[in-house]
Scaffold this motif. Sequence first.
Motif, PDB file in Angstrom:
ATOM      1  N   ALA A 259       0.682  -1.284  -0.120  1.00  0.00           N
ATOM      2  CA  ALA A 259      -0.097   0.148   0.272  1.00  0.00           C
ATOM      3  C   ALA A 259       0.911   1.153  -0.043  1.00  0.00           C
ATOM      4  CB  ALA A 259      -0.971  -0.138   1.081  1.00  0.00           C
ATOM      5  N   TYR A 260       2.180   1.134   0.511  1.00  0.00           N
ATOM      6  CA  TYR A 260       3.068   2.391   0.624  1.00  0.00           C
ATOM      7  C   TYR A 260       4.322   1.874   0.374  1.00  0.00           C
ATOM      8  CZ  TYR A 260      -0.898   4.235   3.301  1.00  0.00           C
ATOM      9  OH  TYR A 260      -2.179   4.532   3.678  1.00  0.00           O
ATOM     10  N   HIS A 261       5.334   2.848  -0.215  1.00  0.00           N
ATOM     11  CA  HIS A 261       6.569   2.604  -0.616  1.00  0.00           C
ATOM     12  C   HIS A 261       7.082   3.580   0.039  1.00  0.00           C
ATOM     13  CE1 HIS A 261       6.375  -0.436  -3.863  1.00  0.00           C
ATOM     14  NE2 HIS A 261       5.029   0.122  -3.949  1.00  0.00           N
ATOM     15  N   LEU A 262       8.228   3.283   1.092  1.00  0.00           N
ATOM     16  CA  LEU A 262       8.914   4.280   1.718  1.00  0.00           C
ATOM     17  C   LEU A 262      10.430   4.250   1.368  1.00  0.00           C
ATOM     18  CD1 LEU A 262       7.693   2.997   5.341  1.00  0.00           C
ATOM     19  CD2 LEU A 262       6.477   4.917   3.705  1.00  0.00           C
ATOM     20  N   VAL A 263      10.812   5.619   1.249  1.00  0.00           N
ATOM     21  CA  VAL A 263      12.173   5.755   0.840  1.00  0.00           C
ATOM     22  C   VAL A 263      12.719   6.726   1.822  1.00  0.00           C
ATOM     23  CG1 VAL A 263      14.024   6.522  -1.017  1.00  0.00           C
ATOM     24  CG2 VAL A 263      11.622   5.527  -1.627  1.00  0.00           C
ATOM     25  N   SER A 264      13.826   6.046   2.365  1.00  0.00           N
ATOM     26  CA  SER A 264      14.710   6.708   3.561  1.00  0.00           C
ATOM     27  C   SER A 264      16.167   6.716   3.644  1.00  0.00           C
ATOM     28  CB  SER A 264      14.176   6.318   4.680  1.00  0.00           C
ATOM     29  OG  SER A 264      14.703   7.001   6.075  1.00  0.00           O
ATOM     30  N   GLY A 265      16.637   7.551   2.651  1.00  0.00           N
ATOM     31  CA  GLY A 265      17.854   7.296   2.356  1.00  0.00           C
ATOM     32  C   GLY A 265      18.860   8.606   2.432  1.00  0.00           C
ATOM     33  N   SER A 266      18.042   9.728   3.292  1.00  0.00           N
ATOM     34  CA  SER A 266      19.023  10.907   3.468  1.00  0.00           C
ATOM     35  C   SER A 266      19.514  10.911   4.901  1.00  0.00           C
ATOM     36  CB  SER A 266      17.923  12.045   3.201  1.00  0.00           C
ATOM     37  OG  SER A 266      16.912  11.864   4.085  1.00  0.00           O
ATOM     38  N   ALA A 267      20.126   9.916   5.527  1.00  0.00           N
ATOM     39  CA  ALA A 267      20.911  10.201   6.557  1.00  0.00           C
ATOM     40  C   ALA A 267      22.172  11.016   6.882  1.00  0.00           C
ATOM     41  CB  ALA A 267      20.870   8.883   7.378  1.00  0.00           C
ATOM     42  N   SER A 268      22.677  10.937   5.729  1.00  0.00           N
ATOM     43  CA  SER A 268      24.156  11.843   5.536  1.00  0.00           C
ATOM     44  C   SER A 268      24.466  12.506   4.262  1.00  0.00           C
ATOM     45  CB  SER A 268      25.167  10.823   5.926  1.00  0.00           C
ATOM     46  OG  SER A 268      25.472   9.720   4.458  1.00  0.00           O
ATOM     47  N   LYS A 269      23.277  12.594   3.277  1.00  0.00           N
ATOM     48  CA  LYS A 269      23.568  13.410   2.105  1.00  0.00           C
ATOM     49  C   LYS A 269      21.880  13.664   1.532  1.00  0.00           C
ATOM     50  CE  LYS A 269      26.628  10.879   0.247  1.00  0.00           C
ATOM     51  NZ  LYS A 269      27.691  10.433  -0.879  1.00  0.00           N
ATOM     52  N   VAL A 270      21.693  14.578   0.518  1.00  0.00           N
ATOM     53  CA  VAL A 270      20.471  14.703   0.159  1.00  0.00           C
ATOM     54  C   VAL A 270      20.612  15.099  -1.464  1.00  0.00           C
ATOM     55  CG1 VAL A 270      19.436  15.648   2.041  1.00  0.00           C
ATOM     56  CG2 VAL A 270      20.528  17.333   0.568  1.00  0.00           C
ATOM     57  N   THR A 271      19.720  14.419  -2.274  1.00  0.00           N
ATOM     58  CA  THR A 271      19.573  14.835  -3.519  1.00  0.00           C
ATOM     59  C   THR A 271      18.149  15.113  -4.000  1.00  0.00           C
ATOM     60  OG1 THR A 271      19.054  12.580  -3.946  1.00  0.00           O
ATOM     61  CG2 THR A 271      21.325  13.206  -4.230  1.00  0.00           C
TER      62      THR A 271
END
Length: 415
Positions: A343-355
């Motif tokens: 039902a949901y896709h979670l993306v959590s990849g910004s612990a140390s950098k951002v794009t």
Amino acid sequence: MLCIVALRPLSPPVMAERSPSGLARSPVAPRRLALVLTLSAMACSGYEAPVAPLAPVDPGGSPVATVLLVGDGGAVTSDSPILAHLGADARRSASLGPTLVAFLGDNVYPDGVRAPGDPEHGRDTTKLALQLEAVAGSGARALFMAGNHDWAGGAEDGLSTLERQAAWVEAADRRGAPVTWLPEAGCPGPSVVDVAEVRLVVLDTQWFIHEHARGCAERAPKEISDALTTAIDGAEGREVVVLGHHPLRTHGPHGGYIPADRHLFPLRDLWSSAFVPLPVLGTAYVMARVWGISDQDLAGDGNERMRASIQQALRSARRPPRLFAAAHEHSLQVLRGGEGGPAYHLVSGSASKVTPVSRAPGTLFATSEIGYLKVEVGARSIRLSAVVVTDRSSPEAPLGWCVRVDRASGSEASC
């Protein structure tokens, strides 16, 4: 073989599975020109959702279990503010119920844990130690899993690099640190961790697209897919969250949402301040990514096969998992799923950098800021929230976004 870890009193006996077989990589298939022009033209103007204080909302009674999703922390330093936020949040959550902090891969940039004789080895293991220390003493347990950079960025020595990181984590576990490594280094999974009313099913998605030596090489794709379905079906009423480093859906650069300025300044994908005009090379770079030159992008052939295999397994489950969580993109995203899948896709990849990230259709939340996502499961509802770490926020009063989902009906309500 399936690995299952029960994590109710936060005690760690862990076993991981052995064995898989690779998915052969085929030449890059041509993409239609219309697709190239459409995706290349997307400006992806770095949508940043409104940020508001998180109220202390009880997710349908005290949370039965909490999972903090932290990805791509491989560039943290001792003064990274996210570490203080994570530690404080883990302590608060663990005081309410069983809590697990899942580090979703790319735990060490840029090339994983290098060999002990390498002058960078100490710096690599320090990055792991900083992330683990944020959780230690909180009452929560940590789970580390692999990302493509942990496989040496897909290089030939990726397996040995990954094994060094897993050995470091496992040694910390033996010394009494609250940490687990899953799946077994070099294997695809699925491995299972049960945290009270939550079942986490862990995959090493880089295994599917790694082009060099891997462990568990005899595992067939169908065997992995069947094991994934079995792990989901065996959840016995628990909420299921499938974890993989690579997302199945994303509205960031890996999903083809490449900022328009990359046609002129392609080096900004390496260094955000690299405003070096390369107009022809820039357009060639954007088009190559849209056409699928890299399996790290959704358009890559290996990535497509990997996602198709996982999605088929999810659809085959008696009750598809509600959540698929990943990292890889350096942003925070909560996206609606499609028919027959999560039902949901979670993306959590910004612990140390951002794009940059785009607010394309299906977006509930998206921001290009340092932070992590949080899943709190109560008896009747689930609270999904984003913890955004800014200069205005403090570990005791983080800023973010949240939504409450009724476990029975799936209906949503604001927090």
